[in-house]
Motif scaffolding. Structure first.
Motif, PDB file in Angstrom:
ATOM      1  N   LEU A 217       0.826  -1.205   0.000  1.00 53.46           N
ATOM      2  CA  LEU A 217       0.000   0.000   0.000  1.00 53.46           C
ATOM      3  C   LEU A 217       0.866   1.263   0.000  1.00 53.46           C
ATOM      4  O   LEU A 217       0.421   2.309  -0.489  1.00 53.46           O
ATOM      5  CB  LEU A 217      -0.957   0.019   1.192  1.00 53.46           C
ATOM      6  CG  LEU A 217      -0.428   0.524   2.545  1.00 53.46           C
ATOM      7  CD1 LEU A 217      -1.604   0.914   3.436  1.00 53.46           C
ATOM      8  CD2 LEU A 217       0.455  -0.459   3.240  1.00 53.46           C
ATOM      9  N   GLU A 218       2.085   1.186   0.516  1.00 54.78           N
ATOM     10  CA  GLU A 218       2.947   2.372   0.532  1.00 54.78           C
ATOM     11  C   GLU A 218       3.225   2.861  -0.881  1.00 54.78           C
ATOM     12  O   GLU A 218       3.165   4.059  -1.162  1.00 54.78           O
ATOM     13  CB  GLU A 218       4.260   2.070   1.254  1.00 54.78           C
ATOM     14  CG  GLU A 218       4.097   1.829   2.731  1.00 54.78           C
ATOM     15  CD  GLU A 218       5.415   1.794   3.479  1.00 54.78           C
ATOM     16  OE1 GLU A 218       5.402   2.080   4.683  1.00 54.78           O
ATOM     17  OE2 GLU A 218       6.451   1.490   2.868  1.00 54.78           O
ATOM     18  N   GLU A 219       3.540   1.939  -1.779  1.00 52.79           N
ATOM     19  CA  GLU A 219       3.818   2.322  -3.162  1.00 52.79           C
ATOM     20  C   GLU A 219       2.555   2.817  -3.859  1.00 52.79           C
ATOM     21  O   GLU A 219       2.584   3.815  -4.583  1.00 52.79           O
ATOM     22  CB  GLU A 219       4.395   1.142  -3.938  1.00 52.79           C
ATOM     23  CG  GLU A 219       4.707   1.482  -5.396  1.00 52.79           C
ATOM     24  CD  GLU A 219       5.311   0.327  -6.162  1.00 52.79           C
ATOM     25  OE1 GLU A 219       5.906   0.598  -7.219  1.00 52.79           O
ATOM     26  OE2 GLU A 219       5.194  -0.830  -5.729  1.00 52.79           O
ATOM     27  N   ARG A 220       1.426   2.176  -3.632  1.00 56.56           N
ATOM     28  CA  ARG A 220       0.209   2.525  -4.377  1.00 56.56           C
ATOM     29  C   ARG A 220      -0.375   3.874  -3.930  1.00 56.56           C
ATOM     30  O   ARG A 220      -0.852   4.640  -4.748  1.00 56.56           O
ATOM     31  CB  ARG A 220      -0.817   1.405  -4.232  1.00 56.56           C
ATOM     32  CG  ARG A 220      -0.303   0.119  -4.876  1.00 56.56           C
ATOM     33  CD  ARG A 220      -1.329  -0.984  -4.952  1.00 56.56           C
ATOM     34  NE  ARG A 220      -0.602  -2.220  -5.237  1.00 56.56           N
ATOM     35  CZ  ARG A 220      -0.304  -3.134  -4.328  1.00 56.56           C
ATOM     36  NH1 ARG A 220      -0.711  -2.975  -3.065  1.00 56.56           N
ATOM     37  NH2 ARG A 220       0.379  -4.206  -4.654  1.00 56.56           N
ATOM     38  N   ILE A 221      -0.312   4.149  -2.637  1.00 59.16           N
ATOM     39  CA  ILE A 221      -0.830   5.452  -2.189  1.00 59.16           C
ATOM     40  C   ILE A 221       0.104   6.564  -2.648  1.00 59.16           C
ATOM     41  O   ILE A 221      -0.349   7.644  -3.044  1.00 59.16           O
ATOM     42  CB  ILE A 221      -1.029   5.464  -0.659  1.00 59.16           C
ATOM     43  CG1 ILE A 221      -2.135   4.482  -0.272  1.00 59.16           C
ATOM     44  CG2 ILE A 221      -1.374   6.868  -0.167  1.00 59.16           C
ATOM     45  CD1 ILE A 221      -2.396   4.369   1.202  1.00 59.16           C
ATOM     46  N   ASP A 222       1.401   6.324  -2.621  1.00 56.06           N
ATOM     47  CA  ASP A 222       2.345   7.309  -3.154  1.00 56.06           C
ATOM     48  C   ASP A 222       2.040   7.589  -4.624  1.00 56.06           C
ATOM     49  O   ASP A 222       2.037   8.745  -5.055  1.00 56.06           O
ATOM     50  CB  ASP A 222       3.773   6.799  -2.992  1.00 56.06           C
ATOM     51  CG  ASP A 222       4.799   7.793  -3.511  1.00 56.06           C
ATOM     52  OD1 ASP A 222       5.016   8.816  -2.834  1.00 56.06           O
ATOM     53  OD2 ASP A 222       5.363   7.563  -4.602  1.00 56.06           O
ATOM     54  N   GLU A 223       1.743   6.554  -5.405  1.00 59.55           N
ATOM     55  CA  GLU A 223       1.401   6.727  -6.820  1.00 59.55           C
ATOM     56  C   GLU A 223       0.125   7.547  -6.981  1.00 59.55           C
ATOM     57  O   GLU A 223       0.042   8.405  -7.853  1.00 59.55           O
ATOM     58  CB  GLU A 223       1.215   5.363  -7.487  1.00 59.55           C
ATOM     59  CG  GLU A 223       2.497   4.593  -7.731  1.00 59.55           C
ATOM     60  CD  GLU A 223       2.230   3.209  -8.277  1.00 59.55           C
ATOM     61  OE1 GLU A 223       1.043   2.791  -8.298  1.00 59.55           O
ATOM     62  OE2 GLU A 223       3.196   2.540  -8.675  1.00 59.55           O
ATOM     63  N   MET A 224      -0.867   7.273  -6.141  1.00 62.33           N
ATOM     64  CA  MET A 224      -2.137   8.000  -6.226  1.00 62.33           C
ATOM     65  C   MET A 224      -1.923   9.492  -5.999  1.00 62.33           C
ATOM     66  O   MET A 224      -2.470  10.331  -6.716  1.00 62.33           O
ATOM     67  CB  MET A 224      -3.128   7.448  -5.202  1.00 62.33           C
ATOM     68  CG  MET A 224      -3.653   6.057  -5.529  1.00 62.33           C
ATOM     69  SD  MET A 224      -4.583   5.343  -4.150  1.00 62.33           S
ATOM     70  CE  MET A 224      -6.003   6.433  -4.103  1.00 62.33           C
ATOM     71  N   ILE A 225      -1.127   9.819  -4.997  1.00 61.01           N
ATOM     72  CA  ILE A 225      -0.899  11.228  -4.675  1.00 61.01           C
ATOM     73  C   ILE A 225      -0.069  11.891  -5.767  1.00 61.01           C
ATOM     74  O   ILE A 225      -0.331  13.035  -6.160  1.00 61.01           O
ATOM     75  CB  ILE A 225      -0.230  11.352  -3.297  1.00 61.01           C
ATOM     76  CG1 ILE A 225      -1.201  10.881  -2.205  1.00 61.01           C
ATOM     77  CG2 ILE A 225       0.207  12.790  -3.032  1.00 61.01           C
ATOM     78  CD1 ILE A 225      -0.600  10.837  -0.822  1.00 61.01           C
TER      79      ILE A 225
END
Length: 263
Positions: A217-225
């Protein structure tokens, strides 16, 4: 309305550069096993809840998964050994060794005081260097003494800081490295913490590193932002609550463990 930034050289011409970079970390097999177990357990709870209960379950899931990404002992709270069990800790050890070998100082931010309490004695012993630790439970006199020592002692060292306790108000320009071990996912909060070092009085370029576990989730939320400017603006004032509003299918995709997560 124009927003004036410190990086605008027409405002402050003598402030050095700030170089931000992401540090990609992988999970150990133990971390991956724990991560998957948390996803399966908590998604079942999320699917079976609604309203305030669902909101709480989503935030609890995020906390547990971030703790796993930090270190198994952070999630388990069992006092077990630290070395060799966390990709993030291994990367932090490497970076810390390089920083003190160069004669530099670093600020290391975590949002979890309990994780900082685990890291402080371990890193101090590993580096054989001072590792100061500032958190919300300290009286003002002790906080002031730690800041004074960090700013004026010539010895290379780390200053481990709780994000909430030290994110604003402190002048720590003796550091030219800033490490965010875990992410708050709020650009304003992270930038305010970085600004403890990147502020008036800083004479050297500041290297800012943000740790992210790939395939989590760390990578995916960073991508979303990164991908959605409007979303980044929205979370500036919203903390992490916005994630709790996502659909269950979207949460499942956000939380899932990718094959690239483990070395």
């Amino acid at each position: 309305m124009l927003r004036r930034l410190k990086t605008d050289k027409t405002i402050i011409s003598d402030l050095p550069e700030k170089m931000e970079m992401k540090v990609w970390c992988t999970l150990t097999p133990e971390q991956a096993t724990l991560y998957q177990a948390v996803v399966e357990d908590m998604m079942a709870r999320i699917e079976g809840s609604e309203g305030i209960e669902r909101h709480g379950n989503v935030l609890a899931t995020m906390t547990k998964l971030k703790q796993v990404c930090n270190h198994p002992a952070h999630l388990l709270k069992d006092g077990s050994r630290l070395p060799g069990r966390s990709g993030k800790l291994a990367r932090l050890e490497e970076l810390a060794e390089e920083i003190v070998a160069e004669g530099d100082k670093a600020l290391v931010f975590t949002q979890y005081a309990e994780f900082g309490a685990l890291l402080q004695p371990y890193l101090a012993a590993h580096l054989d260097r001072p590792v100061l630790w500032l958190h919300g439970g300290l009286p003002k006199s002790r906080r002031d003494a730690l800041v004074e020592r960090f700013q004026n002692d010539d010895e290379p060292m780390l200053f481990l800081l709780s994000l909430k306790a030290a994110g604003t108000g402190l002048n720590l320009t003796a550091a030219n490295h800033v490490i965010h071990v875990d992410r708050w996912w709020n650009p304003a909060v992270e930038n305010q913490a970085t600004d403890r070092a990147f502020r008036i009085g800083q004479t050297r370029n500041v290297q800012v590193r943000k740790f992210i576990c790939v395939g989590t989730l760390e990578e995916r939320i960073d991508e979303m932002i990164e991908r959605k400017t409007a979303l980044a603006e929205r979370v500036v004032g919203a903390g992490e609550d916005w994630i709790a509003e996502l659909s269950t299918d979207r949460l499942r995709e956000l939380f899932r463990l990718g094959s690239e997560a483990v070395q």
